[in-house]
Design a protein around this motif. Structure first.
Motif, PDB file in Angstrom:
ATOM      1  N   LEU A 119     -12.927  37.391  25.960  1.00 50.09           N
ATOM      2  CA  LEU A 119     -12.970  38.672  26.659  1.00 50.09           C
ATOM      3  C   LEU A 119     -11.711  39.455  26.283  1.00 50.09           C
ATOM      4  N   VAL A 120     -11.908  40.677  25.790  1.00 57.04           N
ATOM      5  CA  VAL A 120     -10.796  41.556  25.441  1.00 57.04           C
ATOM      6  C   VAL A 120     -10.816  42.761  26.378  1.00 57.04           C
ATOM      7  N   PHE A 121      -9.706  42.998  27.040  1.00 61.78           N
ATOM      8  CA  PHE A 121      -9.518  44.233  27.796  1.00 61.78           C
ATOM      9  C   PHE A 121      -8.753  45.169  26.864  1.00 61.78           C
ATOM     10  N   ASN A 122      -9.430  46.223  26.390  1.00 58.77           N
ATOM     11  CA  ASN A 122      -8.804  47.041  25.347  1.00 58.77           C
ATOM     12  C   ASN A 122      -8.162  48.331  25.869  1.00 58.77           C
ATOM     13  N   GLY A 123      -7.264  48.175  26.804  1.00 57.54           N
ATOM     14  CA  GLY A 123      -6.424  49.277  27.236  1.00 57.54           C
ATOM     15  C   GLY A 123      -6.982  50.116  28.369  1.00 57.54           C
ATOM     16  N   ASP A 124      -6.082  50.839  28.989  1.00 53.97           N
ATOM     17  CA  ASP A 124      -6.355  51.671  30.157  1.00 53.97           C
ATOM     18  C   ASP A 124      -7.030  50.871  31.275  1.00 53.97           C
ATOM     19  N   LEU A 158      -2.838  52.780  42.149  1.00 58.11           N
ATOM     20  CA  LEU A 158      -1.510  53.226  42.566  1.00 58.11           C
ATOM     21  C   LEU A 158      -0.898  52.316  43.625  1.00 58.11           C
ATOM     22  N   ASP A 159      -1.736  51.689  44.417  1.00 52.85           N
ATOM     23  CA  ASP A 159      -1.246  50.745  45.420  1.00 52.85           C
ATOM     24  C   ASP A 159      -0.748  49.492  44.691  1.00 52.85           C
ATOM     25  N   PRO A 160       0.476  49.026  44.978  1.00 58.86           N
ATOM     26  CA  PRO A 160       1.013  47.854  44.270  1.00 58.86           C
ATOM     27  C   PRO A 160       0.104  46.621  44.335  1.00 58.86           C
ATOM     28  N   ALA A 161      -0.571  46.423  45.463  1.00 61.50           N
ATOM     29  CA  ALA A 161      -1.471  45.262  45.574  1.00 61.50           C
ATOM     30  C   ALA A 161      -2.636  45.388  44.593  1.00 61.50           C
ATOM     31  N   ASP A 162      -3.193  46.592  44.460  1.00 57.83           N
ATOM     32  CA  ASP A 162      -4.277  46.804  43.497  1.00 57.83           C
ATOM     33  C   ASP A 162      -3.779  46.663  42.067  1.00 57.83           C
ATOM     34  N   PHE A 163      -2.580  47.195  41.799  1.00 57.90           N
ATOM     35  CA  PHE A 163      -1.998  47.095  40.459  1.00 57.90           C
ATOM     36  C   PHE A 163      -1.848  45.624  40.069  1.00 57.90           C
ATOM     37  N   LEU A 164      -1.311  44.820  40.987  1.00 56.56           N
ATOM     38  CA  LEU A 164      -1.123  43.387  40.713  1.00 56.56           C
ATOM     39  C   LEU A 164      -2.461  42.675  40.552  1.00 56.56           C
ATOM     40  N   ARG A 165      -3.417  43.039  41.370  1.00 62.55           N
ATOM     41  CA  ARG A 165      -4.755  42.430  41.290  1.00 62.55           C
ATOM     42  C   ARG A 165      -5.378  42.676  39.919  1.00 62.55           C
ATOM     43  N   VAL A 166      -5.303  43.905  39.442  1.00 59.21           N
ATOM     44  CA  VAL A 166      -5.844  44.234  38.121  1.00 59.21           C
ATOM     45  C   VAL A 166      -5.039  43.533  37.039  1.00 59.21           C
ATOM     46  N   ASP A 167      -3.732  43.617  37.135  1.00 56.71           N
ATOM     47  CA  ASP A 167      -2.872  43.022  36.114  1.00 56.71           C
ATOM     48  C   ASP A 167      -3.108  41.522  35.975  1.00 56.71           C
ATOM     49  N   ARG A 168      -3.213  40.832  37.086  1.00 56.06           N
ATOM     50  CA  ARG A 168      -3.413  39.375  37.047  1.00 56.06           C
ATOM     51  C   ARG A 168      -4.812  39.004  36.564  1.00 56.06           C
ATOM     52  N   GLY A 169      -5.797  39.828  36.879  1.00 56.18           N
ATOM     53  CA  GLY A 169      -7.151  39.565  36.387  1.00 56.18           C
ATOM     54  C   GLY A 169      -7.270  39.720  34.888  1.00 56.18           C
ATOM     55  N   VAL A 170      -6.567  40.690  34.348  1.00 54.64           N
ATOM     56  CA  VAL A 170      -6.585  40.950  32.906  1.00 54.64           C
ATOM     57  C   VAL A 170      -5.776  39.908  32.157  1.00 54.64           C
ATOM     58  N   ARG A 171      -4.693  39.478  32.749  1.00 58.58           N
ATOM     59  CA  ARG A 171      -3.716  38.622  32.079  1.00 58.58           C
ATOM     60  C   ARG A 171      -4.292  37.314  31.535  1.00 58.58           C
ATOM     61  N   GLY A 172      -5.336  36.781  32.125  1.00 56.88           N
ATOM     62  CA  GLY A 172      -5.897  35.515  31.661  1.00 56.88           C
ATOM     63  C   GLY A 172      -6.766  35.647  30.419  1.00 56.88           C
ATOM     64  N   HIS A 173      -6.813  36.844  29.832  1.00 56.79           N
ATOM     65  CA  HIS A 173      -7.686  37.106  28.687  1.00 56.79           C
ATOM     66  C   HIS A 173      -6.909  37.851  27.608  1.00 56.79           C
ATOM     67  N   VAL A 174      -7.546  38.115  26.496  1.00 58.26           N
ATOM     68  CA  VAL A 174      -6.918  38.921  25.457  1.00 58.26           C
ATOM     69  C   VAL A 174      -6.829  40.354  25.992  1.00 58.26           C
ATOM     70  N   ALA A 175      -5.705  40.997  25.788  1.00 55.29           N
ATOM     71  CA  ALA A 175      -5.550  42.377  26.255  1.00 55.29           C
ATOM     72  C   ALA A 175      -4.782  43.183  25.219  1.00 55.29           C
TER      73      ALA A 175
END
Length: 196
Positions: A70-75, A81-98
């Motif tokens: 799975l590649v998350f290709n940007g944006d 904007l909420d830090p909790a949402d930012f972290l949630r997205v960031d951590r979900g993406v991090r386990g894959h190719v980005a």
């Protein structure tokens, strides 16, 4: 050359209308060796900070059988904007190719006149450009309060190269030359130069 002899100078230097040179990788870069090989490749672009879309992509990917990537290709960040949402997205993406898009690039290395980094062409209205720049300003405040996540974003490449069944695939956020991607827009591809 005098200022009056440079039409378009103001337009292209307005934040959000200009594409920084650091966004350019050039089609030649896509000739590099594939970083991985797989049987099934998911490419998820433009999550724009939507944690529900992230959950849906991850759930569909989890259902796949066999060798997969799975590649998350940007944006993947934008409305989170909420830090909790930012972290949630960031951590979900991090386990894959980005790869990083213009949003992630402007978060880690904002350019003086890049604004949102979108490099919007003339057919996009000023109101949309201004709105995008305001979103980016607010998102920077969120991201800069999370230095570890910013460091991870800074290390992301601008494209990913894979091999599937002997075929090389380039997953790009933008187009073959730049993160901004307007070279692959419908408006550009609908011209003779764009098709060429």
């Amino acid at each position: 050359m005098g200022e009056e002899a440079r039409p378009g100078r103001y337009f292209h230097e307005r934040p959000g209308r200009w594409c920084p040179l650091g966004y350019r990788y050039g089609a030649y870069s896509l000739r590099a060796a594939a970083a991985f090989e797989t049987e099934t490749l998911y490419v998820a672009g433009g999550l724009y900070g939507n944690p529900f879309a992230l959950e849906a992509v991850l759930a569909a990917f989890a259902e796949e059988r066999g060798e997969r990537a799975l590649v998350f290709n940007g944006d993947f960040h934008w409305f989170d904007l909420d830090p909790a949402d930012f972290l949630r997205v960031d951590r979900g993406v991090r386990g894959h190719v980005a790869t990083r898009g213009n949003v992630e690039t402007e978060l880690v290395s904002p350019s003086a006149t890049g604004g949102c980094g979108c490099g919007y062409p003339e057919w996009v209205g000023d109101a949309e450009v201004d709105r995008s720049n305001r979103i980016m300003e607010r998102l920077r405040d969120t991201a800069h309060a999370l230095p570890a996540e910013l460091a991870t974003l800074a290390a992301l490449p601008m494209f990913a190269l894979a091999r599937i069944g002997g075929v090389r695939i380039a997953a790009v956020h933008g187009d073959a030359d730049s993160l901004a991607g307007w070279g692959f827009s419908q408006e550009r591809l609908d011209t003779p130069a764009g098709r060429a």
